[in-house]
Scaffold this active site. Structure first.
Site, PDB file in Angstrom:
ATOM      1  N   ASN A   1       6.678   8.725 -13.344  1.00 38.78           N
ATOM      2  CA  ASN A   1       5.924   7.641 -12.720  1.00 38.78           C
ATOM      3  C   ASN A   1       6.123   7.785 -11.218  1.00 38.78           C
ATOM      4  O   ASN A   1       7.266   7.821 -10.761  1.00 38.78           O
ATOM      5  CB  ASN A   1       6.455   6.286 -13.216  1.00 38.78           C
ATOM      6  N   GLY A   2       5.024   7.890 -10.477  1.00 35.67           N
ATOM      7  CA  GLY A   2       5.142   8.056  -9.022  1.00 35.67           C
ATOM      8  C   GLY A   2       4.170   9.119  -8.553  1.00 35.67           C
ATOM      9  O   GLY A   2       3.252   9.497  -9.273  1.00 35.67           O
TER      10      GLY A   2
ATOM     11  N   LYS B   1     -10.253 -12.910  -9.544  1.00 29.49           N
ATOM     12  CA  LYS B   1     -10.034 -13.007 -10.997  1.00 29.49           C
ATOM     13  C   LYS B   1     -11.299 -12.597 -11.748  1.00 29.49           C
ATOM     14  O   LYS B   1     -11.235 -11.864 -12.724  1.00 29.49           O
ATOM     15  CB  LYS B   1      -9.666 -14.437 -11.437  1.00 29.49           C
TER      16      LYS B   1
ATOM     17  N   GLU C   1     -11.916  -8.778 -11.410  1.00 36.66           N
ATOM     18  CA  GLU C   1     -10.919  -7.974 -12.119  1.00 36.66           C
ATOM     19  C   GLU C   1     -11.218  -7.846 -13.606  1.00 36.66           C
ATOM     20  O   GLU C   1     -11.063  -6.784 -14.175  1.00 36.66           O
ATOM     21  CB  GLU C   1      -9.530  -8.627 -11.991  1.00 36.66           C
TER      22      GLU C   1
ATOM     23  N   CYS D   1       1.852   3.537 -14.552  1.00 35.77           N
ATOM     24  CA  CYS D   1       2.554   4.437 -15.458  1.00 35.77           C
ATOM     25  C   CYS D   1       3.834   3.770 -15.967  1.00 35.77           C
ATOM     26  O   CYS D   1       4.557   3.144 -15.198  1.00 35.77           O
ATOM     27  CB  CYS D   1       2.937   5.771 -14.841  1.00 35.77           C
TER      28      CYS D   1
ATOM     29  N   ARG E   1       1.089  -1.380 -17.460  1.00 31.77           N
ATOM     30  CA  ARG E   1       1.281  -0.570 -16.254  1.00 31.77           C
ATOM     31  C   ARG E   1       0.238   0.534 -16.121  1.00 31.77           C
ATOM     32  O   ARG E   1       0.123   1.173 -15.088  1.00 31.77           O
ATOM     33  CB  ARG E   1       2.682   0.061 -16.262  1.00 31.77           C
TER      34      ARG E   1
ATOM     35  N   LYS F   1      -0.952  -3.358 -13.588  1.00 32.18           N
ATOM     36  CA  LYS F   1      -0.236  -4.563 -13.184  1.00 32.18           C
ATOM     37  C   LYS F   1       0.649  -4.311 -11.975  1.00 32.18           C
ATOM     38  O   LYS F   1       0.784  -5.151 -11.100  1.00 32.18           O
ATOM     39  CB  LYS F   1       0.612  -5.033 -14.365  1.00 32.18           C
TER      40      LYS F   1
ATOM     41  N   GLU G   1      -9.099 -16.041  -4.511  1.00 29.22           N
ATOM     42  CA  GLU G   1      -8.413 -15.758  -5.761  1.00 29.22           C
ATOM     43  C   GLU G   1      -9.358 -15.924  -6.963  1.00 29.22           C
ATOM     44  O   GLU G   1      -9.354 -15.115  -7.889  1.00 29.22           O
ATOM     45  CB  GLU G   1      -7.175 -16.669  -5.891  1.00 29.22           C
TER      46      GLU G   1
ATOM     47  N   HIS H   1     -23.074 -17.684   8.383  1.00 27.34           N
ATOM     48  CA  HIS H   1     -23.021 -16.482   9.237  1.00 27.34           C
ATOM     49  C   HIS H   1     -23.321 -15.218   8.430  1.00 27.34           C
ATOM     50  O   HIS H   1     -22.826 -14.148   8.754  1.00 27.34           O
ATOM     51  CB  HIS H   1     -21.656 -16.389   9.913  1.00 27.34           C
TER      52      HIS H   1
ATOM     53  N   TRP I   1      -1.430   5.773 -15.701  1.00 24.17           N
ATOM     54  CA  TRP I   1      -2.494   5.288 -14.813  1.00 24.17           C
ATOM     55  C   TRP I   1      -2.730   6.443 -13.864  1.00 24.17           C
ATOM     56  O   TRP I   1      -1.890   6.749 -13.022  1.00 24.17           O
ATOM     57  CB  TRP I   1      -2.016   4.041 -14.068  1.00 24.17           C
TER      58      TRP I   1
HETATM   59  C1  G6P Z   1      -1.953  -5.192  -8.722  1.00 26.06           C
HETATM   60  C2  G6P Z   1      -2.104  -6.271  -9.777  1.00 26.06           C
HETATM   61  C3  G6P Z   1      -2.387  -7.607  -9.105  1.00 26.06           C
HETATM   62  C4  G6P Z   1      -1.290  -7.931  -8.110  1.00 26.06           C
HETATM   63  C5  G6P Z   1      -1.105  -6.809  -7.099  1.00 26.06           C
HETATM   64  C6  G6P Z   1       0.155  -7.017  -6.266  1.00 26.06           C
HETATM   65  O1  G6P Z   1      -3.164  -4.979  -8.085  1.00 26.06           O
HETATM   66  O2  G6P Z   1      -3.161  -5.942 -10.656  1.00 26.06           O
HETATM   67  O3  G6P Z   1      -2.446  -8.629 -10.082  1.00 26.06           O
HETATM   68  O4  G6P Z   1      -1.603  -9.114  -7.443  1.00 26.06           O
HETATM   69  O5  G6P Z   1      -0.946  -5.554  -7.768  1.00 26.06           O
HETATM   70  O6  G6P Z   1       1.251  -6.932  -7.124  1.00 26.06           O
HETATM   71  P1  G6P Z   1       2.638  -7.619  -6.869  1.00 26.06           P
HETATM   72  O7  G6P Z   1       3.465  -7.242  -8.073  1.00 26.06           O
HETATM   73  O8  G6P Z   1       3.179  -7.034  -5.610  1.00 26.06           O
HETATM   74  O9  G6P Z   1       2.427  -9.079  -6.764  1.00 26.06           O
END
Ligand code: G6P
Length: 619
Positions: A101-102, A496, A499, A2, A27, A614, A492, A515, A75
């Site tokens: 937001n919250g 990616k 996502e 948000c 956001r 984000k 990672e 395993h 969001w």
């Molecule tokens: C969300 C974002 C990720 C990020 C994670 C942690 O899930 O989409 O890209 O890695 O939060 O966020 P931070 O700001 O704590 O690195």
């Protein structure tokens, strides 16, 4: 999670708010809304499901005039993403509108209480409960908005950043925060009169002013066009606003000719990392200088254990950091998901150091994890990107990434920024603890300094990924494998892809294949193997053979000049040679590009993937 924007001044608010919402769309983008008070004193609320463009489209024939307004991009947490649940929310009399937001955790009991007193609700949201509560306080206590907000927030359990308009007082804007970020921009309009901006971060504000105030938890602010800015806390104690000058420029928030922020940020990595290490690596003495360590040298010398708390991509960089800190500084390191750590009553000793790694510096779970560690007496260190965010303010010391704003939801340059910063940290601790010989220390510093150039090389030599990625759009699953430092890279790479392309992918330590996951291998399964000609090369070659004999398709990341793994692979990406500990910084680049181009070929919105945000400022 948000985004909030607000404006009060002499200019028309609507264009400022819409532009701000676009900047904050990373956001959340389930729905968007805006509220304005026009010159006739009418308070309007317009909302739309989906992205901010839908709101723009839906308000074309509406009265969007007014020099005061608030806006929101959502969001969803409580209530499905539709126009009814979108913010701003009206109070029952429609005298107030509010964006939030919250999460208000006790919203159900508050709502039940107000319903008993005859109040009715239009939406399923916790936010509507909040605006109704403020109005309820105004009515029952016969007080002004500011006092009512104070009273209402005292009854609230949870996190909030809010901005409120009051129809009967169109000359003032009220906002407050606890647990969710809120920044006030202090500007001057062309005729010299005061104007104020409100934002969940600095991105909607920087175009107009670089003078900002970071509102603190449990602070409430009231602003008007005379230049009045009063801040008090919930206990009504007046606070002195601390004006800060933002170090950010507008170009950093634009795509700069790239089709997406994600691709721009992938290509920015060499320069971003040069900025990150500037002033911290001294090539004359082959030295590392991190003031966050130097200022607290004894803490690090006497530290018995480091615990790193993080979420998402930051958790992956933390794992790489663990391997390096243990190797270089000989301190045991544990890496924890912040969301688990905060609730499991962990053992934390006063001689432990807890490091929070977070791009945004606002992730609710990471923030809560360090608050818990603080209560238990640990020394707190923050590794964050967003300057002035909550985690750096809550920690005892820390290091900023300085990689510039990251807008794409899928983290790229912040990941490599975190990895190299953790490398610097490991070296800086090794220096104060004298755990590395001078020769090895100098060699690592030299190698680290060359990483940005090697990243540039990697980008230049993997341009054909765009063509190649097309072939994988039909795939339903991917496996990513790596060993040692490259196991977190496998995690990672898989994250990616998931996502942004919505293809299922899993990362594994290569030797764990046998395993279980090996059962999944057939001719349909692409297996991405990070196989640099270093450390466990021979062992990874054996792992590749196991996959090949089950007809899996091998996509490998190989060191320049390697022919063995290349020959065994269906496709290869090439990276320059570097020390084991720095391979992740190079190996992740082709994996970022692979996920980007697969997602593009599948027609996905890479900068705003579905259901993601984000910055996760709620649990
Ligand atoms: C969300 C974002 C990720 C990020 C994670 C942690 O899930 O989409 O890209 O890695 O939060 O966020 P931070 O700001 O704590 O690195």
């Amino acid at each position: 999670m948000c985004g909030i924007v607000g404006y009060i001044g002499e200019q028309q608010a609507f264009p400022i708010l819409i532009k701000g919402l676009h900047r904050l769309e990373y956001r959340g983008y389930d729905s968007a809304g805006v509220s304005l008070i026009n010159s006739k004193g009418e308070l309007s609320v317009y909302k739309a499901k989906g992205k901010v463009v839908n709101l723009e489209e839906g308000t074309k024939d509406k009265d969007t005039t007014g020099t005061i307004g608030i806006a929101h991009t959502r969001w969803a947490t409580h209530g499905e993403p539709n126009a009814t649940n979108a913010h701003p929310h009206f109070s029952q009399s429609k005298n107030l509108s509010l964006v939030h937001n919250g999460i208000i955790e006790n919203y159900k009991s508050l709502r039940a209480e107000m319903e008993k007193n005859g109040m009715t609700f239009c939406s399923e949201t916790d936010t509507e409960v909040l605006v109704q509560l403020v109005e309820y306080m105004m009515n029952t206590h016969k007080c002004d908005l500011y006092t009512a907000v104070q009273l209402a927030l005292k009854n609230v359990v949870g996190a909030y950043a809010i901005a409120i308009l009051e129809k009967s007082h169109p000359d003032q804007l009220v906002c407050a925060r606890k647990g969710s970020p809120l920044i006030i921009g202090v500007g001057k309009s062309d005729n010299g009169r005061a104007e104020f901006y409100v934002g969940s971060d600095a991105t909607p504000i920087i175009e107009y002013t670089n003078q900002v105030i970071y509102l603190q938890d449990e602070e409430i602010a009231i602003m008007d066009r005379t230049g009045r800015l009063d801040i008090t806390n919930l206990a009504n104690v007046k606070q002195t606003p601390q004006l800060v000058t933002l170090q950010m420029n507008l170009d950093q928030l634009e795509k700069g000719g790239f089709p997406h922020f994600m691709l721009k940020e992938i290509w920015e990595q060499p320069n971003a990392l040069r900025t990150c290490i500037r002033g911290r690596v001294n090539m004359v003495d082959k030295d590392v200088l991190l003031s966050g360590i130097i200022d607290h040298k004894d803490k690090f010398i006497n530290c018995r254990r480091i615990i790193i708390c993080a979420c998402g991509t930051s958790w992956h960089s933390a794992l790489i950091g663990k391997y390096f800190i243990e190797e270089a500084a000989k301190i045991p390191v544990e890496v924890e998901y912040a969301s688990e750590f905060r609730y499991r009553n962990p053992v934390i000793n006063p001689d432990d150091i807890v490091i929070a790694v977070s791009q945004s510096g606002e992730t609710a779970d990471t923030l809560a994890a360090i608050q818990l560690a603080k209560e238990k007496g640990a020394f707190l260190y923050g590794i964050c990107n967003v300057i002035g965010s909550s985690i750096p303010r809550a920690t005892d010391s820390g290091t900023y990434l300085h990689v510039g704003p990251e807008i794409g939801v899928a983290s790229t340059k912040a990941f490599t920024g975190q990895v190299i910063t953790l490398g610097l940290l490991g070296l800086a601790i090794a220096k104060v603890k004298k755990t590395l010989s001078d020769d090895i220390f100098h060699m690592l510093v030299e190698e680290l300094e060359q990483i940005p150039d090697k990243m540039q090389w990697t980008l230049e030599h993997n341009k054909d990924i765009a063509q190649f990625a097309q072939m994988f759009t039909y795939c339903k699953n991917f496996i990513y494998l790596g060993r040692g430092y490259n196991y977190p890279v496998a995690l990672e790479g898989a994250l990616k892809l998931k996502e942004i392309s919505y293809i299922h992918a899993e990362g594994y330590p290569a030797a764990e294949m046998k395993h279980g996951p090996i059962a999944l291998i057939d001719e349909e399964m692409p297996v991405v193997v990070i196989a640099p000609k270093r450390g466990m090369y021979e062992k990874v070659v054996s792992n590749i053979q196991e996959i090949k004999s089950r007809k899996g398709k091998i996509i490998s990341v190989v060191t320049e000049g390697d022919t063995v793994v290349r020959g065994m692979s269906d496709y290869s990406f090439v990276i320059p040679d570097t020390r084991d500990c720095f391979v992740p910084l190079l190996a992740v680049i082709p994996l970022q590009l692979l996920s980007y181009y697969v997602a593009i070929a599948k027609g996905r919105n890479v900068d705003q993937p579905r259901n993601l945000a984000k910055s996760v400022t709620v649990e």
